[in-house]
Design an enzyme around this catalytic site. Structure first.
Site, short mmCIF file in Angstrom:
data_model
loop_
_atom_site.label_atom_id
_atom_site.label_comp_id
_atom_site.label_asym_id
_atom_site.label_seq_id
_atom_site.Cartn_x
_atom_site.Cartn_y
_atom_site.Cartn_z
N ILE A 55 0.82 -1.22 0.00
CA ILE A 55 0.00 0.00 0.00
C ILE A 55 0.85 1.27 0.00
O ILE A 55 0.33 2.36 -0.26
CB ILE A 55 -0.98 0.04 1.20
CG1 ILE A 55 -0.23 -0.12 2.54
CG2 ILE A 55 -2.05 -1.03 1.04
CD1 ILE A 55 -1.13 -0.01 3.76
N GLY A 58 8.01 3.42 2.27
CA GLY A 58 8.55 4.43 3.15
C GLY A 58 9.99 4.76 2.82
O GLY A 58 10.52 4.35 1.77
N TYR A 60 12.69 3.67 4.17
CA TYR A 60 13.59 2.52 4.14
C TYR A 60 12.81 1.22 4.29
O TYR A 60 13.25 0.29 4.94
CB TYR A 60 14.68 2.62 5.21
CG TYR A 60 14.21 3.06 6.57
CD1 TYR A 60 13.68 2.15 7.48
CD2 TYR A 60 14.26 4.40 6.94
CE1 TYR A 60 13.25 2.54 8.72
CE2 TYR A 60 13.82 4.81 8.19
CZ TYR A 60 13.33 3.88 9.08
OH TYR A 60 12.89 4.28 10.32
N GLY A 61 11.64 1.13 3.68
CA GLY A 61 10.88 -0.11 3.72
C GLY A 61 9.58 0.00 2.95
O GLY A 61 9.11 1.10 2.65
N LYS A 78 5.22 -2.44 7.98
CA LYS A 78 6.41 -1.98 7.27
C LYS A 78 7.46 -3.08 7.33
O LYS A 78 7.86 -3.50 8.42
CB LYS A 78 6.96 -0.69 7.88
CG LYS A 78 8.18 -0.13 7.14
CD LYS A 78 8.79 1.05 7.87
CE LYS A 78 7.95 2.28 7.76
NZ LYS A 78 8.65 3.47 8.33
N ASP A 200 10.26 15.92 9.58
CA ASP A 200 9.73 15.57 8.25
C ASP A 200 8.20 15.67 8.22
O ASP A 200 7.52 14.81 7.68
CB ASP A 200 10.18 14.15 7.86
CG ASP A 200 10.23 13.95 6.35
OD1 ASP A 200 10.22 14.96 5.62
OD2 ASP A 200 10.27 12.79 5.90
#
Length: 393
Positions: A55, A58, A60-61, A78, A200
């Protein structure tokens, strides 16, 4: 008056993240499974979780929709490859080493590449009590497996807004934007109160649940500062370019105040919600940085004067003059001229430290423990312990 939402911290609303050091079932086979509200093939299974589909991806995943067959509930998971993390870490480390000394260095802490994941897990565990921070439900980390699995509550409506350069999204009404913005402010105030700079804040990292509540997510580059400090002093400028403040775009500014950085990103986010795009855009990062540093903010003539005033204070280029969280919470646009006051800091925030030990042990293999899980999970797994002696706390 009196519309401010109270945050309950009763036992029934206190969450824990379950940490599991054993993957007792893993299969990449496709399953024909009939699940609630979903029929079709399932991509695989890890422990009690059916992997349904990807879906999101990210920093790093990859993020997958999963289904927990034990409690009949959907989650977001994740999946992070430890080998990929290690490879990328070594490459970046060697590149930095060459730039500094011209020499390569091969020896390093074998667990150092996991520090960023450990930090994110420790932060999320510490922020779990707040209703506007995404809930980390379980961490699966088996030393024999390549992947780490972080299982989160599912935010069914996904990202708050999909912002792309040179492509306008459908903006929200001021009323809808205000509702979402207030939730983000409460979540961000909680982060700052707990000595965490998110670094972020952007629509991509703000998720919406089925009942329209906001959840701040992705703490992968967050910064923890000391209890005796009022604010963080940050030198690392690596973050999403569209949401960077002017001081982070300047090579003349070596250090930045963390809270002011988050406030600027919050301002860019609010601007995007009511405009459908960011205040400064350019495909070339250097040109983008110049615009952020030097160009004035242009507002749509359709937004109210109150909102324009708030945005001008959020997007103040001088970080020393930028509006604070407390001032945001009292602003006329936010409170609808005091008819809809926000929660006080005392009502919104609960304080607990994040220690270096918590970061180090946040995903420590070989030791299964529960530090945070939904109270109803505790009752279920306690039953399993008594009957089958399967789990151990």
């Amino acid at each position: 008056m009196g519309k401010a939402r109270r945050v309950s911290v009763s036992a029934g609303n206190y969450y824990h993240t379950k940490e599991t050091d054993s993957i007792y079932l893993k299969s990449d086979e496709q399953y024909n499974v009939s699940l609630p509200s979903l029929n079709g093939k399932i991509e695989g299974k890890v422990n009690q979780y059916y992997i349904i589909k990807e879906i999101d991806s990210g920093s790093y995943g990859r993020v997958y929709l999963v289904y927990d067959e034990i409690i009949n509930k959907y989650f977001a998971c994740k999946m992070i490859s430890k080998s990929r993390l290690k490879r990328n870490f070594r490459l970046s480390r060697l590149a930095r080493r060459r730039n500094i000394t011209g020499e390569e260095e091969e020896q390093y802490d074998p667990e150092e590449h996991l520090l960023q994941i450990k930090k994110e897990v420790a932060i999320l565990k510490n922020l779990t009590k707040h209703p506007n921070i995404v809930l980390l439900v379980e961490v699966l980390n088996d030393t024999r497996e390549d992947n780490i699995y972080l299982v989160f509550e599912l935010c069914e409506k996904g990202k708050l807004m999909d912002i792309q350069i040179n492509k306008k999204a459908e903006p929200y009404t001021e009323e809808k934007a205000r509702k979402y913005f207030r939730d983000v402010v409460l979540g961000l105030e909680y982060c700052h109160f707990k000595k965490i700079i998110h670094r972020d804040i952007k629509p991509d990292n703000i998720l919406v649940t089925a009942d329209d509540n906001i959840k701040i997510s992705d703490f992968g580059i967050s910064y923890i500062f000391n209890e005796d400090q009022e604010d963080a002093t940050i030198s690392n400028k690596n973050a999403s370019p569209l949401y960077l403040p002017p001081e982070a775009c300047s090579s003349d500014v070596p250090y930045m105040k963390g809270k002011a950085m988050d406030i600027w990103s919050l301002g860019v986010t609010l601007y995007a919600l009511v405009h459908g795009y960011c205040p400064f855009e350019d495909a070339d990062v250097i040109n983008l940085y110049k615009k952020i540093e030097n160009d004035p903010v242009v507002y749509s003539p359709t937004i109210s004067e109150d909102l324009k005033d708030l945005l001008s204070k959020l997007l103040q280029k001088d970080p020393e003059k930028r509006i604070t969280i407390q001032e945001i919470k009292r602003h006329p646009w936010v409170t609808e001229h005091d008819t809809n006051p926000m929660l006080s800091t005392e009502e919104n925030c609960i304080y607990e430290d994040i220690t270096d030990e918590e970061i180090e042990n946040s995903i420590q293999p070989g030791f299964m423990f529960v530090s945070k899980v939904n109270i109803k999970y505790i009752f279920f797994y306690s039953f399993l312990i008594k009957t089958n002696n399967i789990l151990k706390y």
